[in-house]
Design an enzyme around this catalytic site. Structure first.
Site, short mmCIF file in Angstrom:
data_model
loop_
_atom_site.label_atom_id
_atom_site.label_comp_id
_atom_site.label_asym_id
_atom_site.label_seq_id
_atom_site.Cartn_x
_atom_site.Cartn_y
_atom_site.Cartn_z
N PHE A 14 21.62 -0.41 -24.36
CA PHE A 14 21.78 -1.01 -23.68
C PHE A 14 20.38 -1.82 -23.02
O PHE A 14 19.35 -1.26 -21.93
CB PHE A 14 21.70 -0.46 -22.08
N HIS A 15 20.24 -2.58 -23.01
CA HIS A 15 18.56 -3.58 -23.04
C HIS A 15 19.13 -4.69 -22.15
O HIS A 15 20.47 -4.58 -21.17
CB HIS A 15 17.80 -3.64 -24.64
N ALA A 16 17.97 -5.35 -21.26
CA ALA A 16 18.64 -7.21 -20.70
C ALA A 16 19.36 -7.36 -20.90
O ALA A 16 19.92 -7.57 -19.64
CB ALA A 16 17.13 -7.00 -20.34
#
Lengths: 87, 525
Positions: A14-16
């Site tokens: 779950f990154h940007a």
């Protein structure tokens, strides 16, 4: 309130970009959306909140949805993750 | 070499406030202002960066759109009765700390993004502008860190290279250096602090090599290598000051789009034949109060002074829609791009907004070769209104003893489809038409150009736009009027031959593209 557990497959987690896609999708529903990971719960409509979970690839997160359109919302959000964010 | 001092830390005091609503309003307006700054920078960079790189700016905007960030800040203002800049800073710090604790290189780079945009919001609330790096000669910039905003507005001709102590390859700053072709080495660490302003530096970004105070031989060898590279660039630039003619002798004016004095200088340097679009918005954005007539006069004069003898087309105020200011009451609109913007807003606040601008420009009309361009004209009445307002001011200025060019040329933007489809309604009352292809595409495709999810619709408007340009040019030339293009399509090398074929008189584009475009035109038949 309904909930489900899904595994994030995206290779960074779950990154940007993925958090932003999830938050945007969650924001389309009236129901409240919460995401839990590692004993931490955040607002699923907030990209910043989701990023602070630090959920990496291959980790299981829990999605909780509460409201009128909860059934549809949960389905769409779980699908989003299962399809590796290719909406 | 240029040693960039660390910016003064932002002074954020915890002040208690009485008027909650006003404070929340201030916060919301600051968000809008910063978002617009980001959109503007994005637009400015659109021709230099790829889609992926442009995502940087969208990521920054989505931080400012985050419901948690907004709600938490408003809660803090409401519950603790503290000022907006303090509140946003507290909330942003929370996220930054959380992300930094995660021990994930990628996510801590995002913490820097939050730091940058939240600082910009604080500055906007405090009425400070985003600090730009002011350069006067070519230098290597040495700094602890540089924000993406600072990079985006850099005067690149003065930047030989950049070295920063902080930063990593996944930083948005690094992506921008690459895209802009600036040699850079980042993440050097605290040893950079030992560099003094009088040191000479060799920066070889290709080899990842920095030499401080090199021995004379090394320096000489490096200089020779560097010089040959520079000579090549210079030759391109020199030919740029000549007019652009095709092999068969067809001539087209290649003009610059500019928005401030820095870009005016750049236009002159890059060989612009004139200015096809001087955006006046810079006078109005990034400030807390309305600019007075005299202030505007000075700002425009500063730009015109950089362009001696050049034809300059000045577009009247086009704020509203995606460009908002805090000091004018703007109603919330469902569709601001279709609402009270540009002259519609100007006439709504005529005495405070439009009239001072008209007067400031008319006062410059006798001394400079300027022409006026009206944005967002949709109807004959709209054109009549603005022309009447201008003629009225001419008379007043003359009675005040001010020299005015009473036959100052006036033209309209072709950006609303009605004008593009019915040029005959307007042609007798204008001296020229200028195509704003970006807005025209947006209105033709019903696709908001600030909304990335519908971005793919916009290029599909090109065939339709070409048809309209052909028709408008034909009608304009019939009546002895001329036609220019100042939108993104003007510099599209795939279309320039077509434009010349239609007889388009002028193309206006960012200065950086002028040498290349002129060279391209000379290669055409």
């Amino acid at each position: 309130m309904i909930k489900d557990t899904v595994v994030v497959i995206d290779k960074i987690g779950f990154h940007a970009r993925t958090a932003s896609l999830f938050a945007k999708k969650a924001g389309e529903f009236e129901s409240t959306v919460q995401v839990s990971f590692n004993d931490k719960t955040v607002n699923g409509k907030s990209m910043l909140g989701i990023m602070t979970l630090g959920a990496k690839s291959d980790t299981a997160i829990e999605i909780m949805v509460d409201g009128q359109d909860e059934k549809q919302a949960l389905e769409v959000l779980v699908d989003l993750i299962n399809n590796n964010f290719n909406s | 070499m240029f040693l960039l001092k660390n910016e003064e830390p932002l002074l954020i005091q915890k002040k208690s406030i009485d008027n909650l609503e006003e404070e929340i309003d201030t916060f919301r307006r600051a968000l809008a202002v910063v978002k617009n700054q980001i959109r503007e920078v994005k637009q400015k960079m659109a021709q230099q960066l790829s889609e992926n790189e442009l995502d940087i700016y969208d990521a920054h905007i989505s931080i400012l759109d985050d419901p948690e960030l907004i709600d938490k800040t408003i809660d803090l203002i409401t519950i603790q009765k503290v000022c907006a800049d303090f509140a946003i800073n507290v909330v942003a710090r929370e996220y930054i700390e959380l992300l930094e604790q995660l021990d994930d290189e990628y996510l801590s780079a995002r913490a820097k993004d939050i730091d940058e945009v939240s600082s910009a919001v604080v500055k906007s609330i405090q009425g400070k502008s985003n600090q730009a790096i002011e350069l006067t000669k070519p230098v290597i910039i040495v700094a602890d860190k540089i924000s993406t905003h600072q990079i985006s507005v850099l005067e690149t001709r003065f930047v030989l290279g950049i070295i920063t102590a902080q930063g990593g390859a996944t930083d948005h700053s690094s992506i921008l250096y690459n895209a802009m072709g600036i040699p850079a080495i980042v993440g050097v660490g605290s040893q950079l602090n030992t560099v003094q302003y009088f040191n000479s530096i060799i920066l070889d970004a290709e080899q990842g090599l920095i030499r401080i105070d090199p021995d004379p031989e090394t320096l000489k060898a490096f200089e020779a290598q560097y010089e040959s590279h520079r000579v090549e660039e210079k030759i391109n630039l020199q030919s740029s000051h000549l007019p652009a003619r095709t092999a068969s002798g067809k001539h087209i004016k290649v003009f610059a789009n500019i928005g401030n004095a820095k870009e005016a200088k750049e236009a002159q340097l890059r060989g612009a034949d004139g200015v096809g679009l001087l955006r006046t918005e810079f006078c109005f954005l990034d400030r807390k109060t309305l600019p007075s007539e005299d202030e505007q006069y000075e700002m425009y004069k500063q730009m015109l002074d950089e362009l001696p003898g050049k034809e300059v087309i000045i577009r009247l105020i086009d704020i509203g829609s995606d460009k908002m200011v805090s000091y004018i009451e703007m109603d919330e609109e469902e569709n601001p791009a279709l609402g009270i913007r540009a002259l519609r807003l100007g006439f709504k606040h005529y005495d405070s907004l439009l009239r001072p601008q008209i007067r400031a420009l008319l006062r410059l009309s006798a001394a400079f070769d300027i022409q006026l361009l009206f944005p967002m004209i949709a109807t004959q009445q709209g054109l009549k209104d603005i022309k009447e307002a201008i003629h009225k001011e001419m008379i007043i200025l003359k009675t005040e003893g001010v020299a005015v060019n009473t036959s100052i040329p006036m033209g309209i933007m072709v950006e609303i489809p009605n004008v593009a489809l019915m040029p005959e309604l307007f042609v007798d009352d204008v001296d020229f038409f200028s195509f704003g292809t970006n807005d025209l595409a947006q209105y033709m495709m019903a696709a908001d150009r600030t909304n990335t999810s519908v971005a793919s619709y916009l290029p599909k408007a090109i065939p339709g736009i070409l048809k309209l340009i052909e028709k408008v040019t034909e009608i304009a030339h019939d009546r002895g009027k001329w036609v220019g293009i100042c939108g993104g399509l003007a510099a599209d090398t795939k279309l320039i031959e077509t434009f010349i074929g239609f007889g388009v008189d002028e193309l206006s584009m960012p200065s950086a593209l002028i040498p290349k475009t002129k060279a391209f035109i000379r290669e055409l038949e």
